[in-house]
Design a protein around this motif. Structure first.
Motif, PDB file in Angstrom:
ATOM      1  N   LEU A   1       0.821  -1.207   0.000  1.00 56.31           N
ATOM      2  CA  LEU A   1       0.000   0.000   0.000  1.00 56.31           C
ATOM      3  C   LEU A   1       0.857   1.261   0.000  1.00 56.31           C
ATOM      4  CD1 LEU A   1      -3.053   0.028  -0.064  1.00 56.31           C
ATOM      5  CD2 LEU A   1      -3.073   0.564   2.363  1.00 56.31           C
ATOM      6  N   GLU A   2       1.929   1.242   0.793  1.00 61.65           N
ATOM      7  CA  GLU A   2       2.707   2.476   0.948  1.00 61.65           C
ATOM      8  C   GLU A   2       3.537   2.783  -0.294  1.00 61.65           C
ATOM      9  OE1 GLU A   2       2.512  -0.092   2.760  1.00 61.65           O
ATOM     10  OE2 GLU A   2       4.449  -0.921   3.351  1.00 61.65           O
ATOM     11  N   SER A   3       3.648   1.840  -1.195  1.00 68.53           N
ATOM     12  CA  SER A   3       4.413   2.098  -2.429  1.00 68.53           C
ATOM     13  C   SER A   3       3.530   2.689  -3.531  1.00 68.53           C
ATOM     14  CB  SER A   3       5.030   0.787  -2.926  1.00 68.53           C
ATOM     15  OG  SER A   3       4.024  -0.036  -3.479  1.00 68.53           O
ATOM     16  N   LEU A   4       2.244   2.822  -3.271  1.00 73.42           N
ATOM     17  CA  LEU A   4       1.320   3.220  -4.335  1.00 73.42           C
ATOM     18  C   LEU A   4       1.166   4.732  -4.444  1.00 73.42           C
ATOM     19  CD1 LEU A   4      -1.448   0.511  -3.833  1.00 73.42           C
ATOM     20  CD2 LEU A   4       0.005   0.816  -5.843  1.00 73.42           C
ATOM     21  N   PRO A   5       0.836   5.228  -5.620  1.00 74.58           N
ATOM     22  CA  PRO A   5       0.536   6.664  -5.772  1.00 74.58           C
ATOM     23  C   PRO A   5      -0.584   7.068  -4.803  1.00 74.58           C
ATOM     24  CG  PRO A   5       0.592   5.583  -7.920  1.00 74.58           C
ATOM     25  CD  PRO A   5       0.728   4.506  -6.888  1.00 74.58           C
ATOM     26  N   GLU A   6      -0.542   8.315  -4.418  1.00 72.24           N
ATOM     27  CA  GLU A   6      -1.447   8.827  -3.398  1.00 72.24           C
ATOM     28  C   GLU A   6      -2.935   8.575  -3.727  1.00 72.24           C
ATOM     29  OE1 GLU A   6      -1.047   9.756  -0.530  1.00 72.24           O
ATOM     30  OE2 GLU A   6      -3.135  10.350  -0.216  1.00 72.24           O
ATOM     31  N   ASP A   7      -3.333   8.881  -4.972  1.00 74.47           N
ATOM     32  CA  ASP A   7      -4.763   8.755  -5.290  1.00 74.47           C
ATOM     33  C   ASP A   7      -5.250   7.308  -5.211  1.00 74.47           C
ATOM     34  OD1 ASP A   7      -3.132   8.233  -7.589  1.00 74.47           O
ATOM     35  OD2 ASP A   7      -4.891   8.389  -8.878  1.00 74.47           O
TER      36      ASP A   7
ATOM     37  N   ARG B   1      -8.044   5.730  -2.627  1.00 80.05           N
ATOM     38  CA  ARG B   1      -9.198   4.938  -3.054  1.00 80.05           C
ATOM     39  C   ARG B   1      -9.262   3.616  -2.299  1.00 80.05           C
ATOM     40  NH1 ARG B   1     -13.081   4.350  -7.723  1.00 80.05           N
ATOM     41  NH2 ARG B   1     -14.220   2.539  -6.944  1.00 80.05           N
ATOM     42  N   ILE B   2      -8.092   3.018  -2.122  1.00 76.15           N
ATOM     43  CA  ILE B   2      -8.054   1.724  -1.436  1.00 76.15           C
ATOM     44  C   ILE B   2      -8.424   1.884   0.045  1.00 76.15           C
ATOM     45  CG2 ILE B   2      -6.466  -0.096  -0.668  1.00 76.15           C
ATOM     46  CD1 ILE B   2      -5.140   0.055  -3.419  1.00 76.15           C
ATOM     47  N   GLU B   3      -7.923   2.949   0.653  1.00 78.58           N
ATOM     48  CA  GLU B   3      -8.253   3.147   2.069  1.00 78.58           C
ATOM     49  C   GLU B   3      -9.748   3.430   2.248  1.00 78.58           C
ATOM     50  OE1 GLU B   3      -3.808   4.656   3.391  1.00 78.58           O
ATOM     51  OE2 GLU B   3      -5.395   6.127   3.003  1.00 78.58           O
ATOM     52  N   GLN B   4     -10.293   4.120   1.267  1.00 84.12           N
ATOM     53  CA  GLN B   4     -11.721   4.422   1.332  1.00 84.12           C
ATOM     54  C   GLN B   4     -12.569   3.149   1.245  1.00 84.12           C
ATOM     55  OE1 GLN B   4     -12.756   6.589  -2.150  1.00 84.12           O
ATOM     56  NE2 GLN B   4     -14.948   6.770  -1.667  1.00 84.12           N
ATOM     57  N   VAL B   5     -12.221   2.259   0.333  1.00 82.68           N
ATOM     58  CA  VAL B   5     -13.004   1.032   0.201  1.00 82.68           C
ATOM     59  C   VAL B   5     -12.802   0.134   1.426  1.00 82.68           C
ATOM     60  CG1 VAL B   5     -11.325  -0.341  -1.099  1.00 82.68           C
ATOM     61  CG2 VAL B   5     -13.751  -0.776  -1.408  1.00 82.68           C
TER      62      VAL B   5
ATOM     63  N   PHE C   1      -8.621  -4.384  -6.093  1.00 81.72           N
ATOM     64  CA  PHE C   1      -7.905  -3.120  -5.925  1.00 81.72           C
ATOM     65  C   PHE C   1      -6.401  -3.361  -5.787  1.00 81.72           C
ATOM     66  CE2 PHE C   1     -12.215  -2.118  -4.618  1.00 81.72           C
ATOM     67  CZ  PHE C   1     -12.434  -0.884  -5.219  1.00 81.72           C
ATOM     68  N   LEU C   2      -6.054  -4.378  -5.017  1.00 79.57           N
ATOM     69  CA  LEU C   2      -4.623  -4.630  -4.787  1.00 79.57           C
ATOM     70  C   LEU C   2      -3.951  -5.177  -6.038  1.00 79.57           C
ATOM     71  CD1 LEU C   2      -4.832  -6.216  -1.235  1.00 79.57           C
ATOM     72  CD2 LEU C   2      -4.156  -3.878  -1.856  1.00 79.57           C
ATOM     73  N   THR C   3      -4.625  -6.054  -6.747  1.00 76.60           N
ATOM     74  CA  THR C   3      -3.950  -6.722  -7.867  1.00 76.60           C
ATOM     75  C   THR C   3      -3.869  -5.803  -9.086  1.00 76.60           C
ATOM     76  OG1 THR C   3      -6.054  -7.721  -8.540  1.00 76.60           O
ATOM     77  CG2 THR C   3      -4.621  -9.042  -7.120  1.00 76.60           C
ATOM     78  N   LEU C   4      -4.906  -5.016  -9.327  1.00 71.62           N
ATOM     79  CA  LEU C   4      -4.847  -4.116 -10.484  1.00 71.62           C
ATOM     80  C   LEU C   4      -3.946  -2.907 -10.219  1.00 71.62           C
ATOM     81  CD1 LEU C   4      -8.420  -4.138 -12.063  1.00 71.62           C
ATOM     82  CD2 LEU C   4      -6.443  -5.595 -12.552  1.00 71.62           C
ATOM     83  N   ALA C   5      -3.657  -2.623  -8.941  1.00 72.72           N
ATOM     84  CA  ALA C   5      -2.756  -1.498  -8.632  1.00 72.72           C
ATOM     85  C   ALA C   5      -1.348  -1.744  -9.165  1.00 72.72           C
ATOM     86  CB  ALA C   5      -2.718  -1.244  -7.126  1.00 72.72           C
ATOM     87  N   HIS C   6      -1.077  -2.955  -9.585  1.00 71.64           N
ATOM     88  CA  HIS C   6       0.202  -3.250 -10.248  1.00 71.64           C
ATOM     89  C   HIS C   6       0.412  -2.327 -11.451  1.00 71.64           C
ATOM     90  CE1 HIS C   6       3.562  -5.572 -11.713  1.00 71.64           C
ATOM     91  NE2 HIS C   6       2.951  -5.839 -12.844  1.00 71.64           N
ATOM     92  N   ARG C   7      -0.633  -1.837 -12.019  1.00 65.95           N
ATOM     93  CA  ARG C   7      -0.571  -0.936 -13.165  1.00 65.95           C
ATOM     94  C   ARG C   7      -1.414   0.303 -12.863  1.00 65.95           C
ATOM     95  NH1 ARG C   7       0.507  -3.229 -18.535  1.00 65.95           N
ATOM     96  NH2 ARG C   7       2.246  -4.659 -18.220  1.00 65.95           N
ATOM     97  N   PRO C   8      -0.806   1.326 -12.255  1.00 63.71           N
ATOM     98  CA  PRO C   8      -1.602   2.480 -11.789  1.00 63.71           C
ATOM     99  C   PRO C   8      -2.460   3.140 -12.868  1.00 63.71           C
ATOM    100  CG  PRO C   8       0.555   2.514 -10.780  1.00 63.71           C
ATOM    101  CD  PRO C   8       0.581   1.392 -11.792  1.00 63.71           C
TER     102      PRO C   8
END
Lengths: 198, 198, 198, 198, 198, 198
Positions: free
Chosen positions: E14-20, E24-28, E39-46
């Motif tokens: 989570l901490e390696s991901l872009p802010e937006d 979104r992930i924290e909100q869900v 959310f976690l698996t598709l975040a591989h490609r922001p």
């Protein structure tokens, strides 16, 4: 990337061919400006060549309720359904020329439901695709549907027989890996000067 | 229940037919003892009739690596896959006679994997069915598989061309509703007295 | 070519079988003149054998709106669709005998749309094939279509249940490689002297 | 939206049923706490009911190389492939209970390739789905593949016979519109107190 | 048996991901109590993540003629047809919650013809499945059928677009092997105390 | 025959569109010389338009192991399999331009096995078609096959994601009846003067 060969089988040299076959090939060359590969590749088997083109001519050069462009539509639609590269490309070119329409072949080959054709032509291609893909299901109700669009029994035979003949043709082309001549891809796509019409 | 007619199309009277077609029909009648309906029903279109039988003979009466019984196996297996009643029944009879085996036709028509055939014949029918049902997928690896069973390139052409020709034939028979002659059903099922062998 | 064995599994000797199963087999042998391989091959599992034939008899020897020949038509049509050699051959023989019609079994097995059957029988087989091939799509409208041909709810259960039972039977036969007895191929194909009717 | 009925056919009242069938139903009710609709709906035909459950028990309550959970996996995977709501829901519940795994049934019903199962179980389900969907293609090589995972011939019969039996069962349920009891949906999804294990 | 991983691809912390994306992930997570694996698996490609969820929200959180439960029905029915475990399980849970119906998701995923839905919803799912499985066949007559159930052109776009979007989503999930969170399997299956409704 | 309209839905006038969408459309018009219909027809739904093109750009304008021509090959092959006229014609044109090859698009759209491509590209398209047509069957062995051709995990994601995105795109185009601009049919088919290369 080297282009694929025009056949998985040896392609006979023109001068090694029987006289009648050579004559037919020279005639088409004169008319088209090049020799379509179907002539060269099927000449590997002279007797089958003769029967193939006799059958082809009986169906495609016949007078009747279907125009020449409509006959080619049947070829292109069913060859598209059979994923036959040679027939889609070569007969697509012929269809463009006969229909004087540069868009029609790609439309019919990809999805005839999206093509700029009449409801009658749509019914014709629906039946042709049924012959191509599921001929065992054909029933009297399918004949009725075509008659409602003005096709008579002989027209229906024509539609079905062309679809059936290209069921053969597509399978031969796919089996021997028949490659369409590069010339076909562009034929009929450009507006022609009036004098160039065939 | 009245039997279905032998064709959706008019069946020409023998005396109304062109001389060459009538001669062919009389010849087959003399040999078989009856006129198979494919001759009568396709005679509705003389030019197509001539091309059809020229093609048929070029493939089925050819010498080569495939026996006559093996050629008929290809017809029966692919006609079964296409649910073509005429070809399953008529060529099933011919297969039983050529193979001198009363069981082989029903086996091959229903499921060639359960037929009493050699591994080489199994590979032959696997390829024929690929041509019949999915010719777009044919690749060099399919040719290799047949070569491993001893088929040469000309044999493979024969297998594929017979399957392709009956793709046409099955679709014509299904389209016009061609009915097999009652005589075919029993042919080749009974042990024959020695003198009766053809 | 050596014939394929009658099963991929061991075939029990008659004397090793439980009494009730042996009795059933001896009874069918007496009636038919030979032991159909389905009895010998399924006897490998006595409990399944008993349930199989109890189910079979409940469906096939029941009185009701369907004649015995019609029940066998359902078996032959769906077994043809499932490419099950045993059931096409064995039940094809039974169908010929019950219908006193030497042609009907091959017609129904190959393409029921080309068979000499009534429109009511055609509707019956259409539904049976839907149960065999796409049962998830069955809806109230399919029941309505059958009712329009005079079938009542119990008849429809019979049609569907026979198609469902042979969905099982075809899969067992295909899985174990059940071979039809040679005797079945010819049964019911020859005109019988009056006294020989069963 | 009113829920769909539990069958397209009349559902017999318990007291109208033959003694043996009523006893079986009371026994399952005592064990499960409710009467699964398959018992009530199939009781419409007592003889078929008896054969159905005799067959079911012979396959599902048998000892052998397959665990009870594995037998249910076969049911759930093939019923998913046949879109049979009753069997997916009812046997999904039983699978969760036997496997003590609340996730496994939905995984196997939707896509067994994504389920948390062993490679041996994956091979078992691959074969079961081949029996369910394409039994005509089964060959000796499929038996070899299963043997490589440690299944013996009797295990393979079990796998195939369960898939074949539920080919019947799925078709009956789809045909009569058999509705799963609401109770099944939640069964086996919650962690159980130790004493509640069956 | 160790559970399968949640993706064939690395799952970003989570901490390696872009802010937006992190927001979104924290909100869900706050809303659902856990982070759905999509959310976690598709975040591989922001960039693809952002487009995916923008598209998803445009279709699924839109006002219009379809209720939120109906939108999820479309997802579950088409994902079932595509054998997509992630979408069947995750959106099945959401459907149960929106519809306040613990049975509906399993019904729609397995066979929507057997689901407790209205005729209008049945027509909606028939069209969604046509878009999912055979979009090339869509014609004006399909639009007419939906209009007869009261859907306007914008509703039809919604139905088709949701089916099209999950054609993408199902393929991504199947390709990367996206595993549904264990939490989804039970969600919406238990009666909720009044205060817990969302 | 009047040409079919460019969409079943209203096509917004440029001046009625949100600023960002109008800007995007004017930009593509400047570059291509005309406005591809996908921009006009999808602008009917601005939010979906934005997500669609954001997704498209993330996949198609990305740097990586696949060339731009290879990305378009994936689009054309999968769109051909889905019978999507718009995407075959529009992306066929783009493929011809990127590959500087006037034949490649028709080859790939009709039968990629007959196209003049490398074995690595053949493997790429085999996988793309599996994602398009049967994504549920994807397994680790498919990833291995691609790795053997030198694709890394990110390349494989690209191949699969492009195929997945056009699964969406093809369905939208088929649903709304999106018509390709006439200009696309000829683009990239003629040899270009050196200065005209993009």
């Amino acid at each position: 990337m080297k282009p694929l060969p025009i056949s998985r089988y040896p392609v006979p040299r023109l001068e090694s061919l029987p006289e009648d076959i050579r004559a037919r090939i020279e005639q088409v060359q004169e008319k088209a400006g090049f020799v379509p590969n179907v002539f060269l590749t099927l000449a590997h088997r002279p007797d089958e060549f003769r029967a193939f083109f006799a059958y082809h001519d009986a169906l495609m050069e016949k007078q009747g309720g279907l125009s020449k462009a409509e006959r080619e539509m049947i070829v292109v639609a069913t060859s598209g359904a059979n994923d036959c590269l040679y027939c889609v490309i070569a007969h697509g070119a012929i269809l463009r020329i006969y229909a004087k329409n540069p868009l029609i072949a790609d439309q019919v080959a990809t999805n005839h439901r999206k093509a700029d054709i009449t409801p009658r032509q749509r019914a014709m291609l629906d039946f042709a695709l049924q012959v191509a893909l599921d001929s065992a299901s054909i029933g009297d109700e399918d004949f009725e549907r075509l008659r409602a669009h003005g096709f008579d029994a002989e027209d229906i035979w024509d539609i079905g027989a062309i679809a059936a003949f290209f069921a053969l043709s597509n399978r031969m082309a796919n089996m021997i890996g028949m490659r369409p001549n590069d010339e076909f891809y562009l034929l009929g796509r450009l507006p022609k000067p009036a004098a160039a019409n065939r």
